[in-house]
Design a protein around this motif. Sequence first.
Motif, PDB file in Angstrom:
ATOM      1  N   ARG A   1       0.817  -1.210   0.000  1.00  0.00           N
ATOM      2  CA  ARG A   1       0.000   0.000   0.000  1.00  0.00           C
ATOM      3  C   ARG A   1       0.854   1.265   0.000  1.00  0.00           C
ATOM      4  NH1 ARG A   1      -4.637   1.583   4.515  1.00  0.00           N
ATOM      5  NH2 ARG A   1      -5.297   3.546   3.528  1.00  0.00           N
TER       6      ARG A   1
ATOM      7  N   ARG B   1       2.588   1.671  -3.431  1.00  0.00           N
ATOM      8  CA  ARG B   1       1.640   2.084  -4.480  1.00  0.00           C
ATOM      9  C   ARG B   1       1.219   3.537  -4.291  1.00  0.00           C
ATOM     10  NH1 ARG B   1      -0.745  -2.797  -2.863  1.00  0.00           N
ATOM     11  NH2 ARG B   1      -2.672  -1.746  -2.246  1.00  0.00           N
TER      12      ARG B   1
ATOM     13  N   SER C   1       1.782   6.442  -7.030  1.00  0.00           N
ATOM     14  CA  SER C   1       0.679   7.278  -7.522  1.00  0.00           C
ATOM     15  C   SER C   1       1.011   8.764  -7.382  1.00  0.00           C
ATOM     16  CB  SER C   1      -0.606   6.940  -6.755  1.00  0.00           C
ATOM     17  OG  SER C   1      -1.682   7.727  -7.219  1.00  0.00           O
TER      18      SER C   1
ATOM     19  N   LEU D   1      -2.164  -4.616 -10.526  1.00  0.00           N
ATOM     20  CA  LEU D   1      -2.367  -3.850  -9.296  1.00  0.00           C
ATOM     21  C   LEU D   1      -1.729  -2.471  -9.417  1.00  0.00           C
ATOM     22  CD1 LEU D   1      -3.383  -3.887  -6.331  1.00  0.00           C
ATOM     23  CD2 LEU D   1      -1.147  -4.799  -5.700  1.00  0.00           C
TER      24      LEU D   1
ATOM     25  N   ARG E   1      -3.644  -0.290 -11.906  1.00  0.00           N
ATOM     26  CA  ARG E   1      -4.938   0.161 -11.387  1.00  0.00           C
ATOM     27  C   ARG E   1      -4.779   1.288 -10.361  1.00  0.00           C
ATOM     28  NH1 ARG E   1      -6.537  -4.335  -9.535  1.00  0.00           N
ATOM     29  NH2 ARG E   1      -6.176  -4.028  -7.308  1.00  0.00           N
ATOM     30  N   GLU E   2      -3.800   1.170  -9.470  1.00  0.00           N
ATOM     31  CA  GLU E   2      -3.697   2.114  -8.360  1.00  0.00           C
ATOM     32  C   GLU E   2      -2.706   3.244  -8.602  1.00  0.00           C
ATOM     33  OE1 GLU E   2      -3.745   0.669  -4.445  1.00  0.00           O
ATOM     34  OE2 GLU E   2      -4.961  -1.083  -4.917  1.00  0.00           O
TER      35      GLU E   2
ATOM     36  N   GLU F   1      -2.039   8.786   0.623  1.00  0.00           N
ATOM     37  CA  GLU F   1      -3.066   8.603  -0.411  1.00  0.00           C
ATOM     38  C   GLU F   1      -3.988   9.808  -0.555  1.00  0.00           C
ATOM     39  OE1 GLU F   1      -3.568   3.752   0.201  1.00  0.00           O
ATOM     40  OE2 GLU F   1      -4.844   5.170   1.282  1.00  0.00           O
TER      41      GLU F   1
END
Length: 234
Positions: free
Chosen positions: A19, A22, A26, A49, A52-53, A143
Amino acid sequence: MSTSQPPSIATLGVIGAGRIGRAIASLGRDAGLEVVVAASREPEAFRSLVEREAPGARAVRLADAVRSDAVVLAVPLSRLRSLPPAAFEGSLVIDAMNYWWELDGHLPQFEDPLTTSSELVQRHLAGARVVKTLNHLSAYALEELARPAGEPDRIALAIAGDRAEDVSAVMALVDALGFDPVEAGPLAEGLRFEPSTELFGADADAAEAREMLARFWDSQRGRVVARARTSAGE
């Protein structure tokens, strides 16, 4: 994400497809960087994965990721010894790892108050240039809480490193990713934003982060470290 100064880091490698990895990938894509992600598995196992993220980021092997301008370590600290030092020779390495005995198991070297986890990372990756940051914010903050430069609710990331030019490059990167960079000093000062410190997990702005760093030695963790170092004659 607008920045006050373009980062000299244009390509970013992320080691770790969890997490945190990623989220960093991003953020890098949002900042307009070329981003690649490597993991212990073959790229085919986590490509969907990543796509997508972190749309636009690519899944690659470690040998390809370390060719980037900077390489973020976002894997469990217990896996440090699995990272081949020769592969990181000459690389600017951003240490985003933390020691969690619940996850890593008890590793005495990372419980030693006479050193820090990032200094041990630097010792293992002796030919790399290690800078500590991206470790003290939660996955949620990475995030969801990145903001353009100048936003009043922008939060801070502390940065520690031994080479001024590397710290400057990483500060510009942190700014581009959406956080206010706060210089904490040489790599050993990463101690002040490891787990069990006031700044760790705090969504603090730059002024608050500087205050938390400044009062570290008055904290419980700071007193424990100070006693140990005094006893050791440092």
